[in-house]
Scaffold this active site. Sequence first.
Site, PDB file in Angstrom:
ATOM      1  N   GLU A  27      -5.959 -12.432  18.180  1.00 23.16           N
ATOM      2  CA  GLU A  27      -7.158 -13.011  18.185  1.00 23.16           C
ATOM      3  C   GLU A  27      -7.481 -13.696  16.688  1.00 23.16           C
ATOM      4  OE1 GLU A  27      -9.074  -9.583  19.085  1.00 23.16           O
ATOM      5  OE2 GLU A  27     -10.206  -9.441  16.965  1.00 23.16           O
ATOM      6  N   HIS A  49       0.975  -1.192  -0.009  1.00 21.83           N
ATOM      7  CA  HIS A  49       0.108   0.119  -0.040  1.00 21.83           C
ATOM      8  C   HIS A  49       0.995   1.173   0.109  1.00 21.83           C
ATOM      9  CE1 HIS A  49      -3.101  -2.614   1.932  1.00 21.83           C
ATOM     10  NE2 HIS A  49      -3.522  -2.353   0.563  1.00 21.83           N
TER      11      HIS A  49
HETATM   12  N1  APR Z   1       0.014  -8.600  17.693  1.00 21.21           N
HETATM   13  C1  APR Z   1      -0.525  -9.067  16.717  1.00 21.21           C
HETATM   14  N2  APR Z   1      -1.686  -8.821  16.011  1.00 21.21           N
HETATM   15  C2  APR Z   1      -2.585  -7.807  16.534  1.00 21.21           C
HETATM   16  C3  APR Z   1      -1.937  -7.236  17.694  1.00 21.21           C
HETATM   17  C4  APR Z   1      -0.876  -7.416  18.134  1.00 21.21           C
HETATM   18  N3  APR Z   1      -0.281  -6.663  19.403  1.00 21.21           N
HETATM   19  N4  APR Z   1      -3.150  -6.164  17.948  1.00 21.21           N
HETATM   20  C5  APR Z   1      -3.962  -6.275  16.865  1.00 21.21           C
HETATM   21  N5  APR Z   1      -3.512  -7.259  16.301  1.00 21.21           N
HETATM   22  C6  APR Z   1      -4.460  -7.863  15.257  1.00 21.21           C
HETATM   23  C7  APR Z   1      -5.770  -7.800  15.160  1.00 21.21           C
HETATM   24  O1  APR Z   1      -6.524  -8.770  15.823  1.00 21.21           O
HETATM   25  C8  APR Z   1      -6.376  -7.619  13.598  1.00 21.21           C
HETATM   26  O2  APR Z   1      -6.613  -8.970  13.272  1.00 21.21           O
HETATM   27  O3  APR Z   1      -3.985  -7.295  13.754  1.00 21.21           O
HETATM   28  C9  APR Z   1      -5.194  -7.121  13.016  1.00 21.21           C
HETATM   29  C10 APR Z   1      -5.513  -5.481  12.736  1.00 21.21           C
HETATM   30  O4  APR Z   1      -6.424  -5.689  11.355  1.00 21.21           O
HETATM   31  P1  APR Z   1      -6.596  -4.042  10.695  1.00 21.21           P
HETATM   32  O5  APR Z   1      -6.743  -3.171  11.555  1.00 21.21           O
HETATM   33  O6  APR Z   1      -7.883  -4.574  10.120  1.00 21.21           O
HETATM   34  O7  APR Z   1      -5.455  -3.889   9.958  1.00 21.21           O
HETATM   35  P2  APR Z   1      -5.013  -4.800   8.650  1.00 21.21           P
HETATM   36  O8  APR Z   1      -5.510  -5.808   8.398  1.00 21.21           O
HETATM   37  O9  APR Z   1      -3.623  -4.467   8.331  1.00 21.21           O
HETATM   38  O10 APR Z   1      -5.945  -3.753   7.401  1.00 21.21           O
HETATM   39  C11 APR Z   1      -5.351  -3.966   6.196  1.00 21.21           C
HETATM   40  O11 APR Z   1      -6.855  -1.736   5.454  1.00 21.21           O
HETATM   41  O12 APR Z   1      -7.527   0.243   6.053  1.00 21.21           O
HETATM   42  C12 APR Z   1      -6.794  -0.689   4.984  1.00 21.21           C
HETATM   43  O13 APR Z   1      -5.005   0.082   4.186  1.00 21.21           O
HETATM   44  C13 APR Z   1      -5.265  -0.125   5.268  1.00 21.21           C
HETATM   45  O14 APR Z   1      -3.216  -1.619   5.268  1.00 21.21           O
HETATM   46  C14 APR Z   1      -4.716  -1.545   5.784  1.00 21.21           C
HETATM   47  C15 APR Z   1      -5.626  -2.426   5.200  1.00 21.21           C
END
Ligand code: APR
Length: 257
Positions: A222, A122
Amino acid sequence: MSTFDTNITRAARLMHSSHYTVAFTGAGISVESGIPPFRGGDGLWDKVDPSFLEIDYFYQQPEKSWKVIREIFYQYLGKARPNIAHCVLARLEENNLLHALITQNIDNLHQQAGNQDVIEFHGTTGRLICTRCGQTIGESDKINHLIEILPPRCPECGGLLKPDFVFFSEMIPESARDRSFAAARKASVFIIIGTSGEVFPAAMLPTNAKRAGATVIEVNTEPSSYTHQVTDIFLQGKASTVLETLEQALNSNNQVS
Ligand code: APR
């Protein structure tokens, strides 16, 4: 031995015998650097209206869009530093135990941790790009100077500067997309770290890797949309704790074999 410990041992053995290991990271790996995830309880999209990051809005209202971008991605999140999880991945690359790193994150923390070849699916906040002449600026002090006045202008041609990350409704950079799907096809071990798997086309990568024969390891606090569909070894926990434990297991395997 607990299930977690057994799974860590299995994961380490697989990584040692893997000819091509790929890591695929999401916002979860940067949570322990103080960057909130996008979704879930205190997700970024609960605080920031994502419409500011729609590409059409950016070109129609560059100053307003840049005001949100500067506040969120440079003034607030820009102070974040790599955590243990980022540093472990950099060491795995250095020790030839990680062969490709694909990130959905735009926080530039893998690059700061020392990974030499980060596939930025991204894009990244670590570069500005001129929307007129294509010139890119990667030095953080130059970026911070240029964004003092909004919207920032290209020092070469005066064109509108844009953060070099993918806005909503914008195409994924062709090179990053092609390299990512090629790495997924080639992977013998594919490690998913901290992603909900809700945003496409990035979210297709683990499924493609699995179909091509990879063993999928997942690190998440999770279960995600992958856990019961694609994941072979689920290492539940915070990315820094799990990756540190995995690195210890890899190092002790080294001593044994
Ligand atoms: N360690 C591991 N996993 C974690 C932690 C942690 N400390 N804290 C949170 N998580 C997990 C959550 O359970 C969730 O499954 O990280 C994940 C974060 O998910 P999102 O917030 O949806 O982020 P992401 O999957 O990277 O989003 C993808 O969405 O908005 C767009 O461009 C943006 O790149 C991003 C894309």
